[in-house]
Enzyme design. Structure first.
Site, PDB file in Angstrom:
ATOM      1  N   GLU A 182       1.112   0.648 -13.305  1.00  0.00           N
ATOM      2  CA  GLU A 182       1.541  -0.580 -13.986  1.00  0.00           C
ATOM      3  C   GLU A 182       1.269  -0.428 -15.474  1.00  0.00           C
ATOM      4  O   GLU A 182       0.652   0.552 -15.907  1.00  0.00           O
ATOM      5  CB  GLU A 182       0.815  -1.790 -13.409  1.00  0.00           C
ATOM      6  CG  GLU A 182       1.250  -2.111 -11.985  1.00  0.00           C
ATOM      7  CD  GLU A 182       0.535  -3.304 -11.390  1.00  0.00           C
ATOM      8  OE1 GLU A 182       0.474  -4.346 -12.051  1.00  0.00           O
ATOM      9  OE2 GLU A 182       0.007  -3.173 -10.282  1.00  0.00           O
ATOM     10  N   HIS A 204       2.795 -13.196 -17.975  1.00  0.00           N
ATOM     11  CA  HIS A 204       3.382 -12.013 -17.340  1.00  0.00           C
ATOM     12  C   HIS A 204       4.795 -11.873 -17.870  1.00  0.00           C
ATOM     13  O   HIS A 204       5.534 -12.844 -17.929  1.00  0.00           O
ATOM     14  CB  HIS A 204       3.379 -12.179 -15.820  1.00  0.00           C
ATOM     15  CG  HIS A 204       3.598 -10.892 -15.090  1.00  0.00           C
ATOM     16  ND1 HIS A 204       4.803 -10.219 -15.136  1.00  0.00           N
ATOM     17  CD2 HIS A 204       2.776 -10.144 -14.314  1.00  0.00           C
ATOM     18  CE1 HIS A 204       4.700  -9.112 -14.414  1.00  0.00           C
ATOM     19  NE2 HIS A 204       3.478  -9.045 -13.904  1.00  0.00           N
ATOM     20  N   ARG A 260       0.711  -5.788 -21.188  1.00  0.00           N
ATOM     21  CA  ARG A 260       1.451  -7.032 -20.997  1.00  0.00           C
ATOM     22  C   ARG A 260       1.646  -7.872 -22.243  1.00  0.00           C
ATOM     23  O   ARG A 260       2.684  -8.507 -22.418  1.00  0.00           O
ATOM     24  CB  ARG A 260       0.663  -7.893 -20.015  1.00  0.00           C
ATOM     25  CG  ARG A 260       1.230  -7.789 -18.687  1.00  0.00           C
ATOM     26  CD  ARG A 260       0.421  -8.537 -17.729  1.00  0.00           C
ATOM     27  NE  ARG A 260       0.545  -7.761 -16.501  1.00  0.00           N
ATOM     28  CZ  ARG A 260      -0.061  -8.030 -15.403  1.00  0.00           C
ATOM     29  NH1 ARG A 260      -0.871  -9.055 -15.348  1.00  0.00           N
ATOM     30  NH2 ARG A 260       0.120  -7.299 -14.346  1.00  0.00           N
ATOM     31  N   HIS A 263       0.360 -16.507 -16.455  1.00  0.00           N
ATOM     32  CA  HIS A 263      -0.027 -15.718 -15.279  1.00  0.00           C
ATOM     33  C   HIS A 263      -1.532 -15.660 -15.040  1.00  0.00           C
ATOM     34  O   HIS A 263      -1.982 -15.681 -13.901  1.00  0.00           O
ATOM     35  CB  HIS A 263       0.522 -14.309 -15.487  1.00  0.00           C
ATOM     36  CG  HIS A 263       0.304 -13.376 -14.342  1.00  0.00           C
ATOM     37  ND1 HIS A 263       0.876 -13.570 -13.111  1.00  0.00           N
ATOM     38  CD2 HIS A 263      -0.413 -12.217 -14.252  1.00  0.00           C
ATOM     39  CE1 HIS A 263       0.523 -12.583 -12.302  1.00  0.00           C
ATOM     40  NE2 HIS A 263      -0.281 -11.752 -12.970  1.00  0.00           N
ATOM     41  N   ARG A 289      -5.992  -8.757 -20.210  1.00  0.00           N
ATOM     42  CA  ARG A 289      -6.374  -8.048 -18.976  1.00  0.00           C
ATOM     43  C   ARG A 289      -5.408  -6.905 -18.659  1.00  0.00           C
ATOM     44  O   ARG A 289      -4.187  -7.061 -18.738  1.00  0.00           O
ATOM     45  CB  ARG A 289      -6.370  -9.029 -17.806  1.00  0.00           C
ATOM     46  CG  ARG A 289      -6.609  -8.390 -16.452  1.00  0.00           C
ATOM     47  CD  ARG A 289      -6.653  -9.438 -15.376  1.00  0.00           C
ATOM     48  NE  ARG A 289      -5.370 -10.042 -15.160  1.00  0.00           N
ATOM     49  CZ  ARG A 289      -4.520  -9.704 -14.194  1.00  0.00           C
ATOM     50  NH1 ARG A 289      -4.831  -8.729 -13.345  1.00  0.00           N
ATOM     51  NH2 ARG A 289      -3.371 -10.323 -14.053  1.00  0.00           N
TER      52      ARG A 289
HETATM   53  P1  FAD Z   1      -8.122 -17.626  -6.151  1.00  0.00           P
HETATM   54  O1  FAD Z   1      -7.672 -16.517  -5.311  1.00  0.00           O
HETATM   55  O2  FAD Z   1      -7.093 -18.367  -6.898  1.00  0.00           O
HETATM   56  O3  FAD Z   1      -8.913 -18.659  -5.232  1.00  0.00           O
HETATM   57  C1  FAD Z   1      -9.323 -19.899  -5.742  1.00  0.00           C
HETATM   58  C2  FAD Z   1      -9.892 -20.738  -4.624  1.00  0.00           C
HETATM   59  O4  FAD Z   1     -10.565 -21.850  -5.197  1.00  0.00           O
HETATM   60  C3  FAD Z   1      -8.855 -21.323  -3.688  1.00  0.00           C
HETATM   61  O5  FAD Z   1      -9.361 -21.250  -2.374  1.00  0.00           O
HETATM   62  C4  FAD Z   1      -8.755 -22.783  -4.114  1.00  0.00           C
HETATM   63  O6  FAD Z   1      -8.363 -23.671  -3.103  1.00  0.00           O
HETATM   64  C5  FAD Z   1     -10.197 -23.028  -4.513  1.00  0.00           C
HETATM   65  N1  FAD Z   1     -10.392 -24.153  -5.414  1.00  0.00           N
HETATM   66  C6  FAD Z   1      -9.940 -24.318  -6.676  1.00  0.00           C
HETATM   67  N2  FAD Z   1     -10.366 -25.474  -7.176  1.00  0.00           N
HETATM   68  C7  FAD Z   1     -11.108 -26.073  -6.216  1.00  0.00           C
HETATM   69  C8  FAD Z   1     -11.806 -27.312  -6.122  1.00  0.00           C
HETATM   70  N3  FAD Z   1     -11.838 -28.187  -7.116  1.00  0.00           N
HETATM   71  N4  FAD Z   1     -12.456 -27.602  -4.972  1.00  0.00           N
HETATM   72  C9  FAD Z   1     -12.425 -26.746  -3.921  1.00  0.00           C
HETATM   73  N5  FAD Z   1     -11.772 -25.563  -3.957  1.00  0.00           N
HETATM   74  C10 FAD Z   1     -11.132 -25.235  -5.087  1.00  0.00           C
HETATM   75  N6  FAD Z   1      -4.359  -9.403  -9.843  1.00  0.00           N
HETATM   76  C11 FAD Z   1      -4.500  -8.091  -9.555  1.00  0.00           C
HETATM   77  O7  FAD Z   1      -5.576  -7.529  -9.751  1.00  0.00           O
HETATM   78  N7  FAD Z   1      -3.462  -7.393  -9.015  1.00  0.00           N
HETATM   79  C12 FAD Z   1      -2.241  -7.947  -8.768  1.00  0.00           C
HETATM   80  O8  FAD Z   1      -1.345  -7.300  -8.280  1.00  0.00           O
HETATM   81  C13 FAD Z   1      -2.063  -9.311  -9.092  1.00  0.00           C
HETATM   82  N8  FAD Z   1      -0.869  -9.920  -8.889  1.00  0.00           N
HETATM   83  C14 FAD Z   1      -0.765 -11.255  -9.113  1.00  0.00           C
HETATM   84  C15 FAD Z   1       0.433 -11.894  -8.793  1.00  0.00           C
HETATM   85  C16 FAD Z   1       0.539 -13.271  -8.919  1.00  0.00           C
HETATM   86  C17 FAD Z   1       1.835 -13.943  -8.606  1.00  0.00           C
HETATM   87  C18 FAD Z   1      -0.569 -14.017  -9.368  1.00  0.00           C
HETATM   88  C19 FAD Z   1      -0.479 -15.503  -9.496  1.00  0.00           C
HETATM   89  C20 FAD Z   1      -1.746 -13.390  -9.696  1.00  0.00           C
HETATM   90  C21 FAD Z   1      -1.859 -12.009  -9.576  1.00  0.00           C
HETATM   91  N9  FAD Z   1      -3.044 -11.350  -9.885  1.00  0.00           N
HETATM   92  C22 FAD Z   1      -3.178 -10.023  -9.609  1.00  0.00           C
HETATM   93  C23 FAD Z   1      -4.222 -12.089 -10.316  1.00  0.00           C
HETATM   94  C24 FAD Z   1      -5.157 -12.274  -9.120  1.00  0.00           C
HETATM   95  O9  FAD Z   1      -4.396 -12.515  -7.966  1.00  0.00           O
HETATM   96  C25 FAD Z   1      -6.101 -13.441  -9.333  1.00  0.00           C
HETATM   97  O10 FAD Z   1      -6.669 -13.389 -10.612  1.00  0.00           O
HETATM   98  C26 FAD Z   1      -7.231 -13.400  -8.311  1.00  0.00           C
HETATM   99  O11 FAD Z   1      -6.690 -13.297  -7.027  1.00  0.00           O
HETATM  100  C27 FAD Z   1      -8.092 -14.636  -8.436  1.00  0.00           C
HETATM  101  O12 FAD Z   1      -8.976 -14.673  -7.358  1.00  0.00           O
HETATM  102  P2  FAD Z   1     -10.081 -15.811  -7.291  1.00  0.00           P
HETATM  103  O13 FAD Z   1     -10.859 -15.572  -6.061  1.00  0.00           O
HETATM  104  O14 FAD Z   1     -10.786 -15.890  -8.573  1.00  0.00           O
HETATM  105  O15 FAD Z   1      -9.237 -17.172  -7.181  1.00  0.00           O
HETATM  106  C1  SIN Z   2       2.005  -7.601 -10.909  1.00  0.00           C
HETATM  107  O1  SIN Z   2       2.175  -7.198  -9.768  1.00  0.00           O
HETATM  108  O2  SIN Z   2       2.792  -7.387 -11.838  1.00  0.00           O
HETATM  109  C2  SIN Z   2       0.796  -8.409 -11.206  1.00  0.00           C
HETATM  110  C3  SIN Z   2      -0.343  -7.517 -11.405  1.00  0.00           C
HETATM  111  C4  SIN Z   2      -1.480  -8.235 -12.059  1.00  0.00           C
HETATM  112  O3  SIN Z   2      -1.365  -9.388 -12.441  1.00  0.00           O
HETATM  113  O4  SIN Z   2      -2.526  -7.605 -12.207  1.00  0.00           O
END
Ligand code: FAD
Ligand code: SIN
Length: 532
Positions: free
Chosen positions: A115, A243, A291, A352, A387
């Site tokens: 990527e 993104h 990015r 993103h 990032r």
């Molecule tokens: P999340 O996975 O968002 O989990 C948050 C949790 O908190 C959820 O369960 C939610 O319900 C809970 N929550 C929030 N607020 C509250 C509240 N007030 N009370 C109770 N619960 C709450 N990153 C990569 O490294 N590689 C990738 O390929 C990639 N692709 C991506 C593609 C997309 C479309 C997106 C949107 C993001 C992508 N990212 C990628 C970024 C990555 O997915 C996220 O940064 C990461 O998954 C965040 O994980 P997290 O555990 O911090 O939060």
């Molecule tokens: C993507 O698949 O382009 C998202 C990857 C990322 O947010 O790290």
């Protein structure tokens, strides 16, 4: 009032990995994981490209992954943290595999994708559904522990601190301590306190603060806003990652569908609507530059030409291989009448990822006693001002492990706090018009998208701050007088996020990474974080 040894707010990669690690270490401790939505509705589940980790030491090295991360972060990363994540990452990914996560293989080895900003192929992936696969693995693993209680549809409102016991707490109060959180069961209106010895905030990002975002509707920055209200330390909120390639859908959808950067890693090329390549005019890495550079270039081309999108050209790629790698993207495009093997895909930048957030140290400790934070809601120092792709899932895994190590050492010395008051709902009435909330939400997204987007300037930022102030006052008034609902909590939190992003952007008098302002187009020699 409920009691649990450890309260985990959030069930994405960060929250669940921590809970599993902790449950493995300390089977006698009760771990309550709450999620405001259903299990699996997380940013994690939407991740497409994969998880970056140095895997093949014959061609790749830790030094290269460190250098790529530092370069993307535009000199604002914390080198020690970058080394920790890069060095410990592969072991955490191996654990995930041992828990059942499947990553694509080719001729007996892992098929490593590429990527933007990566100098080597090092992205482990499961087709274009990597996040879904990781979330599935974690959900299933977490359910095997009898000391993990997973509770859906519980909304965390505020961290409980000395403030709720009647003491004055300001940003300079020493030893602010957290005793758990006030929460609302979404099926009822009553608000309960969950008293915990340790609280882990893992609430994810805040993409919903913009009109166009790849983030699901849960991404409302609740944890960051809660921490700000509790007077905890935040930093670098101006660095909002757009993104470059969300699918342009004239009908509009929330969230916007992502066309993974891995598609460009696979050979797809960005073109203007008249089919001309343009990225070579911005960076020698062309469509695979980091990015911030690609998103700004697209924004610029769209503005110059008055177009609503640019094109992503996959038509020269091998169909069988493309379908094997990107079935979800191919089918989504097809559902809009775009055959990616014959037609170019219209794409547009969309909000993103939040690079800033709750400031934590190398063990995930926040500035508040007994509160840890992990995942996208944090600022660990890994991402700096931009990032590197696929470093987020990795960061969540590494910090979840580190937090479990630290909590293990301190939790026996902590007792439950007595005398936490019930939530005071006196004087509040049923909301008369939901439109007051929904309209403010729309206004907020417009303000942020128009004035605090990819390219900024002082006039726009000041205008945004003035508009946000009005929204803040109206919403606070509603908050004090109305029976509370998740919609109102989320609006309030998003206004806080919008304020923090805009204020931090206004404070940074330079252009660096994701923050670009026409008033200060150059990067300064000294490095600084914006603290709020
Ligand atoms: P999340 O996975 O968002 O989990 C948050 C949790 O908190 C959820 O369960 C939610 O319900 C809970 N929550 C929030 N607020 C509250 C509240 N007030 N009370 C109770 N619960 C709450 N990153 C990569 O490294 N590689 C990738 O390929 C990639 N692709 C991506 C593609 C997309 C479309 C997106 C949107 C993001 C992508 N990212 C990628 C970024 C990555 O997915 C996220 O940064 C990461 O998954 C965040 O994980 P997290 O555990 O911090 O939060
Ligand atoms: C993507 O698949 O382009 C998202 C990857 C990322 O947010 O790290």
């Amino acid at each position: 009032m409920q009691h649990t040894d450890i309260l985990v707010i959030g069930a994405g990669v960060a929250g669940l990995t921590f809970a599993i690690k902790m449950a493995e270490r300390r089977p006698e401790l009760q771990i309550k994981v709450i999620t405001k939505s259903k299990l699996g509705e997380t940013n994690t589940s939407y991740a497409q490209g994969g998880v970056a980790a140095v895997w093949d030491l014959k061609v790749d090295s830790y030094e290269k992954h460190v250098a790529d991360t530092m370069d993307a972060g535009d000199d604002l990363c914390d080198l020690d943290i970058v080394k920790i994540v890069v060095n410990e990452g592969p072991e955490r990914v191996r654990e995930l595999i041992s828990w059942g996560a499947r990553f694509d293989q080719h001729e007996g080895s892992y098929d490593l994708g590429r990527e933007g900003g990566h100098s080597e192929n090092r992205i482990l992936h499961y087709k274009d559904l990597t996040g879904w696969e990781i979330q599935r693995t974690l959900n299933e693993k977490a359910k095997t522990f009898s000391n993990i209680e997973l509770v859906e549809q519980i909304y965390a409102i505020d961290l409980i601190t000395q403030h709720h016991l009647g003491y004055s707490v300001t940003r300079v109060t020493p030893d602010i301590t957290c005793f758990g959180a006030y929460v609302q069961d979404k099926a009822r209106t009553e608000i309960d306190a969950i008293i915990a010895k340790v609280t882990v905030v893992a609430t994810g990002g805040a993409g919903q603060v913009y009109r166009n975002t790849t983030n699901p509707t849960i991404a409302t920055g609740d944890g960051i806003a809660m921490m700000y209200r509790a007077k905890g330390r935040l930093e670098n909120m101006e660095f909002v990652q757009f993104h470059p390639t969300a699918l342009y859908n004239p009908a509009g959808e929330n969230p916007d569908f992502l066309v993974s950067e891995a598609v460009r890693g696979f050979g797809a090329v960005l073109r203007t609507t008249d089919g001309k390549e343009f990225m070579h005019r911005y960076d020698e890495r062309k469509s695979l530059a980091p990015r911030d550079i690609v998103a700004r270039a697209i924004d610029n081309e769209m503005k110059i030409r008055g177009n609503d999108f640019v094109m992503l050209d996959c038509t020269h790629l091998d169909k069988e291989q493309f379908l094997g790698h990107f079935p979800t993207i191919y089918n989504k495009c097809l559902s809009l009448g775009i055959d990616a093997m014959k037609d170019m895909i219209p794409v547009v930048p969309a909000c993103h990822y939040m690079c800033g957030g709750i400031k934590v140290d190398a063990m995930g400790r926040s500035s508040l006693n007994h509160v840890y934070a992990a995942g996208e809601c944090t600022s660990t120092g890994l991402h700096g001002s931009n990032r590197l792709a696929s470093n987020s899932l990795l960061e969540g895994l590494v910090f979840a492990h580190r937090i479990a190590e630290d909590v293990d050492k301190i939790i026996d010395g902590i007792s439950y706090k007595e005398g936490i008051p019930e939530w005071n709902a006196e004087g509040t009435i049923e909301p008369k018009e939901m439109v007051l909330i929904t309209q403010s939400w729309k206004e907020l997204k417009e303000i942020m998208s128009s004035y605090v987007g990819i390219v900024r300037n002082n006039v726009r930022l000041k205008r945004a701050l003035a508009r946000l102030h009005l929204l803040y006052e109206e919403t606070e008034n509603l908050y004090q007088t109305t029976i509370l609902s998740p919609q109102l909590f989320e609006l309030r939190n998003l206004i806080t996020i919008a304020y923090l992003v805009t204020k931090s952007a206004h404070m940074r008098r330079e252009s660096r990474g994701l923050h670009y302002t026409t008033d200060y187009p150059n990067k300064l020699d000294f490095l600084d974080v914006t603290i709020l």
